[in-house]
Design an enzyme around this catalytic site. Structure first.
Site, PDB file in Angstrom:
ATOM      1  N   TRP A 135     -10.261  -2.606  -2.893  1.00 12.79           N
ATOM      2  CA  TRP A 135      -9.648  -3.916  -2.550  1.00 12.79           C
ATOM      3  C   TRP A 135     -10.817  -4.795  -1.468  1.00 12.79           C
ATOM      4  O   TRP A 135     -10.478  -5.754  -1.319  1.00 12.79           O
ATOM      5  CB  TRP A 135      -8.316  -3.545  -1.932  1.00 12.79           C
ATOM      6  CG  TRP A 135      -8.180  -3.043  -0.568  1.00 12.79           C
ATOM      7  CD1 TRP A 135      -8.684  -2.132  -0.202  1.00 12.79           C
ATOM      8  CD2 TRP A 135      -7.247  -3.732   0.638  1.00 12.79           C
ATOM      9  NE1 TRP A 135      -8.225  -1.758   1.078  1.00 12.79           N
ATOM     10  CE2 TRP A 135      -7.433  -2.944   1.644  1.00 12.79           C
ATOM     11  CE3 TRP A 135      -6.409  -4.970   0.713  1.00 12.79           C
ATOM     12  CZ2 TRP A 135      -6.878  -3.176   2.658  1.00 12.79           C
ATOM     13  CZ3 TRP A 135      -5.947  -5.141   2.069  1.00 12.79           C
ATOM     14  CH2 TRP A 135      -6.234  -4.373   3.045  1.00 12.79           C
ATOM     15  N   ASP A 136     -11.548  -3.719  -1.011  1.00 17.63           N
ATOM     16  CA  ASP A 136     -12.542  -3.973  -0.033  1.00 17.63           C
ATOM     17  C   ASP A 136     -13.219  -5.528  -0.522  1.00 17.63           C
ATOM     18  O   ASP A 136     -13.400  -6.444   0.327  1.00 17.63           O
ATOM     19  CB  ASP A 136     -13.576  -3.365   0.223  1.00 17.63           C
ATOM     20  CG  ASP A 136     -13.069  -1.964   0.871  1.00 17.63           C
ATOM     21  OD1 ASP A 136     -11.913  -1.470   0.518  1.00 17.63           O
ATOM     22  OD2 ASP A 136     -13.692  -1.283   1.508  1.00 17.63           O
TER      23      ASP A 136
ATOM     24  N   GLU B 227      -2.380   2.952   6.041  1.00 17.84           N
ATOM     25  CA  GLU B 227      -2.320   4.490   5.164  1.00 17.84           C
ATOM     26  C   GLU B 227      -1.939   5.585   5.845  1.00 17.84           C
ATOM     27  O   GLU B 227      -1.701   6.901   5.254  1.00 17.84           O
ATOM     28  CB  GLU B 227      -3.930   4.587   4.735  1.00 17.84           C
ATOM     29  CG  GLU B 227      -4.411   3.576   3.569  1.00 17.84           C
ATOM     30  CD  GLU B 227      -5.815   3.748   3.378  1.00 17.84           C
ATOM     31  OE1 GLU B 227      -6.256   3.325   2.246  1.00 17.84           O
ATOM     32  OE2 GLU B 227      -6.476   4.009   4.279  1.00 17.84           O
TER      33      GLU B 227
ATOM     34  N   LYS C  21      -2.850   2.430  11.182  1.00 16.26           N
ATOM     35  CA  LYS C  21      -4.232   2.418  10.879  1.00 16.26           C
ATOM     36  C   LYS C  21      -5.118   1.430  10.914  1.00 16.26           C
ATOM     37  O   LYS C  21      -6.122   1.170  11.630  1.00 16.26           O
ATOM     38  CB  LYS C  21      -4.361   3.057   9.734  1.00 16.26           C
ATOM     39  CG  LYS C  21      -6.169   3.700   9.354  1.00 16.26           C
ATOM     40  CD  LYS C  21      -6.020   4.294   7.921  1.00 16.26           C
ATOM     41  CE  LYS C  21      -7.646   4.308   7.681  1.00 16.26           C
ATOM     42  NZ  LYS C  21      -7.704   5.015   6.400  1.00 16.26           N
ATOM     43  N   GLN C  22      -4.565   0.323  10.416  1.00 19.69           N
ATOM     44  CA  GLN C  22      -5.200  -0.927  10.213  1.00 19.69           C
ATOM     45  C   GLN C  22      -4.201  -2.204  10.023  1.00 19.69           C
ATOM     46  O   GLN C  22      -3.100  -1.700   9.652  1.00 19.69           O
ATOM     47  CB  GLN C  22      -6.351  -1.064   9.011  1.00 19.69           C
ATOM     48  CG  GLN C  22      -5.622  -0.902   7.711  1.00 19.69           C
ATOM     49  CD  GLN C  22      -6.764  -0.595   6.724  1.00 19.69           C
ATOM     50  OE1 GLN C  22      -7.337   0.587   6.636  1.00 19.69           O
ATOM     51  NE2 GLN C  22      -6.963  -1.149   5.796  1.00 19.69           N
TER      52      GLN C  22
END
Length: 772
Positions: free
Chosen positions: A346-347, A489, A606-607
């Protein structure tokens, strides 16, 4: 802003080193990557060292070894060149080295290296330079100069094609023919084991003593998977021996193939081999300048030129790794290393695509056409999960593949057993992300042809997947999404992840709007898509399910729950994990204290998940709510992903947290360029590079693609004096110049944009100035 490479205060396009630094070769190999979108070569030096990792990849040539995940095969090495002086091999960890300089010219991709080598009381001057051509997709060329400074010597050169390369031990290539043509041209043929892709690599050397070209035939040496040319020349003190290596690579997947890989490779090198190095560099530099930099301008005037170097380097890496045609996409690490096996995530759509959409929209078109080709695999993946429509793979390689993600990862810190990677099964938000990327492209370009041929079909197939994926909760009387992984994640098997739910809702709602619009305004396209998708039934499902979709709402403290359980978990102090260097030994610092099952029950992220959702759907919530969620989730985020810094920077800038925004921008710039010499050993971070550009243009430059059109609301960091950038909006090129007191927009056509709820229109060649 601290960099792990040397920069020049008067050169925005130069990075380098002034010491040999043999211990950190892998980082520099990634940073000094050279590529042109067809093939790419890590910046490994000519002579061999134990610490090196030589990689060369051709885009889209995936292969699979037995039950392992598919990956880009590491191809035979063309860079190698061994130099012996009086039978002593030149290596920088022997003898004494002075006047060392190694650099990459970001503007044209040329890598240079020079030094004085002293050995056995004698001194020799070395100069190396090389590039991958942007004008000739198959060509690599290098030039080496050796000058004895203190004595007369015999110099022996060994240069060739080394097929003894592996992907961390896996050998993907079957040995083929090795031979010499016309007493000058060495060629190696090979093919991949499972995908049966054929390659031909050819090399040719020209050797000069001072200005005189020597008519030397190579002494050929053949070994298993290797072919070398050997030359021996007597050189007097003060004379310069120059070796120019011309090399190319062709594959059976090439769309420009005329005869066979062997014939095309040989004929191509025969034509190129009489053109000198500087002429070939000049034509490659022209492509960089006219096709890339003139259409992708960013100029920063600041307290120093580190931000300018960072955004120049980010754009260089993105373009070097951008596929040259529509059948491929950008891997998470591009072609800069073996990390993530060359797979697409998805980056691309969320972090890299904005750069291409607003700067080089034809590249964005190609990247999305890859996703259109990927509908074959996405439909198959949806079918395998008993769903309808198209479910895009978490990791994509060849477009027809249903899923390319590996199943097993690092060892569990508690049990010592390999941890199962669930992303390929549960990280389903990628399907919405692809649709979102398509819609962003359509809004920014107004490309109706792409919309009617491919774009609408992709969005509708994604919406159809979500209509079949959402689950009815009879007790709560709504549709929901259970058992997924969101952007965070650390959390597996969650229900109603905020980012996933909002993106799925948006996708279904947008799909219904497209159907209604086509039925009203374009029956030809409607009928064609109706035959493929049954739009009448899909429209009913999308209207019903989006209307009854559960979207996590702010609680009494105005905090949006990341998922059904996150807010009930215990809290810990994560400051030591936030401050830790990333990617050391490929294990995040937090996993030295907790395993994934433990992290699953802790309020640690995580993000960005909720914060990324708020950035994408910022108009849904009032600013006060967004700030409260920032204050809640930002301290709980470890940033154990290169995707994390740029969304935080952009959102912080939107919220008026300008110091925090610049802090995150600096961290984004330092993901690869920073002082952590372990951060990029397996390749650089493409999404991080996209994030650098996003932060400069979307945050500080204020540009945003919205449902209402183009928005421009800039705000510069306090240490910057000005920012100038160019964007392409619906076929019109616009230049935006920003200071602390005003900004102006200058275009080559008519353009409209929104600034703080007011719409402005700029006429061609008119400079519209707005006070801040």
């Amino acid at each position: 802003m601290l960099f792990g490479v040397v920069t020049k205060p008067d050169n925005d396009w130069w990075i380098g080193r002034t010491k040999p630094d043999i211990c950190h070769l892998s980082k520099l190999e990634s940073l000094m990557f050279q590529g042109n979108g067809y093939f790419g070569i890590r910046g490994s030096v000519e002579e061999h060292y134990m610490e090196e990792k030589r990689d060369m990849f051709v885009m889209g040539t995936f292969d699979k070894y037995e039950d392992e995940a598919t990956e880009l095969p590491n191809l035979p090495d063309l860079v190698n060149l061994e130099i012996k002086i009086n039978n002593e091999v030149m290596k920088l960890n022997h003898g004494e080295v002075s006047n060392f300089k190694r650099s990459l010219n970001i503007k044209n991709g040329e890598m240079t290296r020079s030094f004085i080598w002293k050995y056995n009381k004698n001194q020799y001057e070395f100069k190396f330079k090389r590039f991958v051509s942007m004008a000739r997709l198959h060509l690599f060329i290098s030039e080496v100069e050796v000058t004895p400074l203190t004595d007369n010597v015999r110099i022996q050169i060994k240069s060739g094609i080394d097929g003894q390369q592996t992907n961390c031990g896996t050998q993907h290539l079957v040995e083929g023919t090795k031979r010499l043509f016309n007493a000058r041209f060495m060629q190696m043929q090979t093919r991949t084991q499972e995908s049966k892709i054929k390659f031909a690599l050819t090399e040719y050397h020209r050797i000069f003593l001072d200005e005189t070209e020597l008519n030397l035939n190579p002494h050929l040496k053949l070994s298993r998977r290797q072919i070398y040319a050997n030359y021996s020349v007597d050189v007097n003190q003060g004379q310069t021996l120059t070796v120019v290596k011309y090399a190319n690579i062709f594959s059976s997947k090439d769309k420009d193939l005329k005869c066979s890989v062997s014939e095309d490779s040989l004929l191509d090198l025969k034509k190129v081999g009489r053109i000198d190095y500087q002429a070939l560099l000049a034509e490659s530099t022209k492509v960089w300048e006219e096709d890339i930099w003139q259409n992708s301008n960013v100029e920063i005037q600041a307290h120093n030129n580190k931000p300018q170097i960072a955004v120049n380097f980010a754009r260089y890496q993105l373009i070097s790794n951008t596929p040259h045609d529509f059948g491929m996409n950008i891997g998470a690490k591009g072609m800069t290393g073996e990390g993530y096996k060359g797979h697409t995530f998805w980056d691309t759509e969320i972090f890299m695509l904005p750069y291409y959409i607003l700067s080089l929209p034809h590249y964005a078109h190609n990247l999305l056409e890859y996703r259109y080709l990927g509908l074959i695999g996405a439909k198959r993946k949806a079918h395998q999960g008993c769903f309808h429509g198209a479910q895009y793979p978490w990791e994509a390689a060849m477009p027809a593949d249903a899923e390319s993600a590996p199943i097993w990862g690092n060892a569990d810190i508690v049990t010592g057993r390999p941890m199962k990677i669930l992303s390929g099964f549960l990280e389903q938000h990628v399907t919405s992300d692809v649709a979102y990327g398509v819609m962003s492209y359509l809004i920014a370009t107004n490309d109706k042809i792409f919309a009617h041929r491919m774009g609408y079909e992709m969005i509708l197939q994604c919406a159809k997947f979500w209509a079949s994926r959402v689950e009815w909760n009879n007790e709560k009387n709504h549709y929901e999404i259970t058992d997924v992984i969101g952007p965070d994640e650390y959390k597996e098997h969650v229900s109603n992840d905020a980012f996933t739910n909002y993106m799925a809702y948006w996708c279904m709602k947008r799909g219904a709007e497209i159907i209604a619009d086509l039925r009203q305004n374009n029956l030809e396209v409607y009928d064609r898509l109706d035959q493929k998708i049954n739009l009448k039934e899909l429209f009913k499902a999308l209207i019903q399910k989006s209307a009854m979709m559960y979207l996590p709402k702010p609680n009494t403290e105005e905090i949006i729950p990341q998922d059904d359980d996150y807010l009930s978990y215990k809290k810990i102090d994560i400051s030591k994990y936030k401050d830790a260097e990333k990617d050391i030994e490929d294990v995040s610092e937090i996993f030295k204290d907790f395993d994934l099952k433990q992290l699953d029950k802790i309020q640690v992220t995580k993000q960005p998940d909720v914060l990324l959702m708020l950035l994408i759907f910022e108009d849904i919530f009032p600013k006060d709510t967004i700030i409260k969620n920032w204050n809640y989730y930002e301290p709980k985020t470890t940033h154990d992903s290169s995707l994390s810094y740029s969304p935080h920077a952009i959102l912080a800038n939107d919220l008026g947290l300008y110091d925090k925004a610049f802090e995150y921008f600096e961290k984004a710039c330092q993901i690869d360029l920073g002082t952590n010499m372990e951060s990029s050993v397996k390749g650089t971070h493409m999404a991080g590079f996209g994030g650098v550009w996003n932060t400069v243009v979307e945050a500080f430059g204020g540009v945003r693609i919205t449902e209402k059109g183009l928005r421009v609301e800039p705000h510069l960091p306090s240490t910057w004096r000005s920012l100038k950038y160019s964007i392409n909006w619906q076929g019109v090129k616009a230049e935006v110049y920003v200071t602390h007191t005003y900004f102006y927009v200058l275009t080559d056509g008519k353009i409209k944009f929104i600034y703080h709820q007011h719409e402005y229109q700029v006429e061609p060649k008119e400079k519209l100035v707005i006070e801040l």
